[in-house]
Scaffold this motif. Structure first.
Motif, PDB file in Angstrom:
ATOM      1  N   LEU A 124      20.232 -10.088  57.663  1.00 31.78           N
ATOM      2  CA  LEU A 124      18.935  -9.882  57.017  1.00 31.78           C
ATOM      3  C   LEU A 124      18.806 -10.664  55.716  1.00 31.78           C
ATOM      4  O   LEU A 124      17.699 -11.048  55.331  1.00 31.78           O
ATOM      5  CB  LEU A 124      18.685  -8.393  56.785  1.00 31.78           C
ATOM      6  N   LEU A 125      19.904 -10.912  55.022  1.00 26.62           N
ATOM      7  CA  LEU A 125      19.861 -11.711  53.794  1.00 26.62           C
ATOM      8  C   LEU A 125      19.746 -13.209  54.077  1.00 26.62           C
ATOM      9  O   LEU A 125      19.311 -13.966  53.212  1.00 26.62           O
ATOM     10  CB  LEU A 125      21.119 -11.461  52.950  1.00 26.62           C
ATOM     11  N   SER A 126      20.118 -13.618  55.268  1.00 29.72           N
ATOM     12  CA  SER A 126      20.207 -15.041  55.599  1.00 29.72           C
ATOM     13  C   SER A 126      18.858 -15.642  55.992  1.00 29.72           C
ATOM     14  O   SER A 126      17.884 -14.929  56.260  1.00 29.72           O
ATOM     15  CB  SER A 126      21.191 -15.246  56.753  1.00 29.72           C
ATOM     16  N   ASP A 127      18.839 -16.965  56.060  1.00 27.63           N
ATOM     17  CA  ASP A 127      17.645 -17.683  56.525  1.00 27.63           C
ATOM     18  C   ASP A 127      17.393 -17.462  58.011  1.00 27.63           C
ATOM     19  O   ASP A 127      16.315 -17.776  58.495  1.00 27.63           O
ATOM     20  CB  ASP A 127      17.771 -19.171  56.221  1.00 27.63           C
ATOM     21  N   HIS A 128      18.367 -16.932  58.745  1.00 29.64           N
ATOM     22  CA  HIS A 128      18.141 -16.601  60.162  1.00 29.64           C
ATOM     23  C   HIS A 128      17.120 -15.472  60.303  1.00 29.64           C
ATOM     24  O   HIS A 128      16.563 -15.276  61.379  1.00 29.64           O
ATOM     25  CB  HIS A 128      19.450 -16.203  60.851  1.00 29.64           C
ATOM     26  N   ALA A 129      16.879 -14.750  59.220  1.00 32.14           N
ATOM     27  CA  ALA A 129      15.926 -13.631  59.227  1.00 32.14           C
ATOM     28  C   ALA A 129      14.730 -13.938  58.323  1.00 32.14           C
ATOM     29  O   ALA A 129      14.090 -13.024  57.811  1.00 32.14           O
ATOM     30  CB  ALA A 129      16.619 -12.362  58.770  1.00 32.14           C
ATOM     31  N   LYS A 130      14.407 -15.217  58.155  1.00 37.42           N
ATOM     32  CA  LYS A 130      13.382 -15.604  57.179  1.00 37.42           C
ATOM     33  C   LYS A 130      11.977 -15.106  57.513  1.00 37.42           C
ATOM     34  O   LYS A 130      11.090 -15.163  56.667  1.00 37.42           O
ATOM     35  CB  LYS A 130      13.385 -17.113  56.969  1.00 37.42           C
ATOM     36  N   MET A 131      11.778 -14.576  58.709  1.00 38.53           N
ATOM     37  CA  MET A 131      10.467 -14.036  59.077  1.00 38.53           C
ATOM     38  C   MET A 131      10.518 -12.516  59.225  1.00 38.53           C
ATOM     39  O   MET A 131       9.612 -11.893  59.776  1.00 38.53           O
ATOM     40  CB  MET A 131       9.996 -14.702  60.382  1.00 38.53           C
ATOM     41  N   ILE A 132      11.560 -11.898  58.702  1.00 45.59           N
ATOM     42  CA  ILE A 132      11.714 -10.449  58.807  1.00 45.59           C
ATOM     43  C   ILE A 132      11.597  -9.834  57.420  1.00 45.59           C
ATOM     44  O   ILE A 132      12.370 -10.161  56.519  1.00 45.59           O
ATOM     45  CB  ILE A 132      13.067 -10.070  59.438  1.00 45.59           C
ATOM     46  N   THR A 133      10.621  -8.952  57.255  1.00 45.46           N
ATOM     47  CA  THR A 133      10.485  -8.183  56.023  1.00 45.46           C
ATOM     48  C   THR A 133       9.819  -6.850  56.353  1.00 45.46           C
ATOM     49  O   THR A 133       9.029  -6.755  57.293  1.00 45.46           O
ATOM     50  CB  THR A 133       9.711  -8.950  54.934  1.00 45.46           C
ATOM     51  N   GLY A 134      10.185  -5.829  55.623  1.00 41.30           N
ATOM     52  CA  GLY A 134       9.621  -4.503  55.851  1.00 41.30           C
ATOM     53  C   GLY A 134      10.208  -3.794  57.050  1.00 41.30           C
ATOM     54  O   GLY A 134       9.677  -2.784  57.507  1.00 41.30           O
ATOM     55  N   SER A 135      11.339  -4.280  57.545  1.00 45.74           N
ATOM     56  CA  SER A 135      11.955  -3.689  58.734  1.00 45.74           C
ATOM     57  C   SER A 135      13.125  -2.794  58.363  1.00 45.74           C
ATOM     58  O   SER A 135      13.795  -3.009  57.363  1.00 45.74           O
ATOM     59  CB  SER A 135      12.459  -4.789  59.673  1.00 45.74           C
ATOM     60  N   CYS A 136      13.353  -1.822  59.225  1.00 48.73           N
ATOM     61  CA  CYS A 136      14.501  -0.930  59.088  1.00 48.73           C
ATOM     62  C   CYS A 136      15.306  -1.086  60.371  1.00 48.73           C
ATOM     63  O   CYS A 136      14.882  -0.661  61.437  1.00 48.73           O
ATOM     64  CB  CYS A 136      14.038   0.509  58.895  1.00 48.73           C
ATOM     65  N   LEU A 137      16.449  -1.746  60.263  1.00 47.99           N
ATOM     66  CA  LEU A 137      17.256  -2.133  61.417  1.00 47.99           C
ATOM     67  C   LEU A 137      18.325  -1.091  61.725  1.00 47.99           C
ATOM     68  O   LEU A 137      19.245  -0.894  60.933  1.00 47.99           O
ATOM     69  CB  LEU A 137      17.924  -3.492  61.136  1.00 47.99           C
ATOM     70  N   PRO A 138      18.214  -0.433  62.877  1.00 53.38           N
ATOM     71  CA  PRO A 138      19.258   0.518  63.252  1.00 53.38           C
ATOM     72  C   PRO A 138      20.570  -0.213  63.546  1.00 53.38           C
ATOM     73  O   PRO A 138      20.582  -1.239  64.218  1.00 53.38           O
ATOM     74  CB  PRO A 138      18.722   1.177  64.529  1.00 53.38           C
ATOM     75  N   VAL A 139      21.653   0.306  63.011  1.00 51.92           N
ATOM     76  CA  VAL A 139      23.005  -0.157  63.321  1.00 51.92           C
ATOM     77  C   VAL A 139      23.719   1.110  63.786  1.00 51.92           C
ATOM     78  O   VAL A 139      24.512   1.701  63.061  1.00 51.92           O
ATOM     79  CB  VAL A 139      23.679  -0.787  62.082  1.00 51.92           C
ATOM     80  N   ASP A 140      23.342   1.530  64.992  1.00 56.43           N
ATOM     81  CA  ASP A 140      23.657   2.905  65.395  1.00 56.43           C
ATOM     82  C   ASP A 140      24.219   3.045  66.801  1.00 56.43           C
ATOM     83  O   ASP A 140      24.311   4.153  67.317  1.00 56.43           O
ATOM     84  CB  ASP A 140      22.405   3.769  65.260  1.00 56.43           C
ATOM     85  N   GLY A 141      24.593   1.937  67.410  1.00 58.70           N
ATOM     86  CA  GLY A 141      25.177   2.028  68.761  1.00 58.70           C
ATOM     87  C   GLY A 141      24.226   2.595  69.796  1.00 58.70           C
ATOM     88  O   GLY A 141      24.666   3.031  70.854  1.00 58.70           O
ATOM     89  N   GLY A 142      22.936   2.593  69.511  1.00 59.88           N
ATOM     90  CA  GLY A 142      21.935   3.095  70.446  1.00 59.88           C
ATOM     91  C   GLY A 142      21.515   4.535  70.220  1.00 59.88           C
ATOM     92  O   GLY A 142      20.722   5.074  70.990  1.00 59.88           O
ATOM     93  N   PHE A 143      22.002   5.157  69.168  1.00 58.85           N
ATOM     94  CA  PHE A 143      21.681   6.560  68.875  1.00 58.85           C
ATOM     95  C   PHE A 143      20.174   6.821  68.922  1.00 58.85           C
ATOM     96  O   PHE A 143      19.713   7.790  69.517  1.00 58.85           O
ATOM     97  CB  PHE A 143      22.247   6.953  67.512  1.00 58.85           C
ATOM     98  N   LEU A 144      19.395   5.957  68.283  1.00 54.42           N
ATOM     99  CA  LEU A 144      17.949   6.188  68.199  1.00 54.42           C
ATOM    100  C   LEU A 144      17.212   5.857  69.487  1.00 54.42           C
ATOM    101  O   LEU A 144      16.063   6.246  69.660  1.00 54.42           O
ATOM    102  CB  LEU A 144      17.352   5.397  67.023  1.00 54.42           C
ATOM    103  N   ALA A 145      17.894   5.182  70.405  1.00 51.72           N
ATOM    104  CA  ALA A 145      17.265   4.848  71.687  1.00 51.72           C
ATOM    105  C   ALA A 145      17.230   6.045  72.630  1.00 51.72           C
ATOM    106  O   ALA A 145      16.473   6.053  73.602  1.00 51.72           O
ATOM    107  CB  ALA A 145      18.017   3.692  72.366  1.00 51.72           C
ATOM    108  N   CYS A 146      18.027   7.047  72.337  1.00 50.48           N
ATOM    109  CA  CYS A 146      18.127   8.206  73.229  1.00 50.48           C
ATOM    110  C   CYS A 146      17.097   9.264  72.904  1.00 50.48           C
ATOM    111  O   CYS A 146      16.663   9.441  71.832  1.00 50.48           O
ATOM    112  CB  CYS A 146      19.521   8.810  73.135  1.00 50.48           C
TER     113      CYS A 146
END
Length: 146
Positions: A124-146
């Protein structure tokens, strides 16, 4: 207890974020900020009402300031990890009676390691995410998908 949880989980993040934004604006510099939230901002976890509430506040704060400062080319996101295996995490979640019910809710059947969260933050800090802002990225192994 309530004030302490709020001070650590919300006020500290707000203060640091505002300090970084002020510095970026003073230098007329673009930038990227990543706040740390939790899967608990998106799901009700029994006996964690204050924790869930404060992490939800971080998500809302992140979205609003991303909107406010996008025009200044400042991107602001957050990551929402599941349980992370820090020293404290290993201690708290070592009891199988506590650990197994949570793992049953994670499709990848494991808790996050510190590097899992760091990798998401670096993305998210990198230029690979230069079009991403205001997002909340789950790092949860799929917990929120269930």
């Amino acid at each position: 207890m309530c004030s302490r949880i709020f001070n650590v989980n919300v006020k500290a993040v707000v203060n640091v974020t505002q300090t970084v934004i002020e510095d970026l604006l003073r230098r007329n510099s673009p930038g990227s900020i990543v706040n740390i939230s939790s899967q608990a901002s998106k799901a009700a976890l029994s006996n964690h009402s204050l924790y869930c509430a404060t992490k939800s506040a971080i998500d809302g704060f992140t979205r609003v300031i991303a909107l406010d400062y996008g025009k200044k080319n400042i991107r602001i996101n957050c990551v929402n990890p599941t349980v992370v295996m820090t020293d404290l995490g290993r201690q708290i979640w070592s009891d199988p009676a506590v650990k197994l019910p949570m793992l049953d809710k994670i499709p990848l059947k494991r808790f996050a390691e510190i590097d899992d969260v760091v990798d998401a933050v670096l993305f998210l800090l990198s230029d690979h995410a230069k079009m991403i802002t205001g997002s909340c990225l789950p790092v949860d192994g799929g917990f929120l998908a269930c």
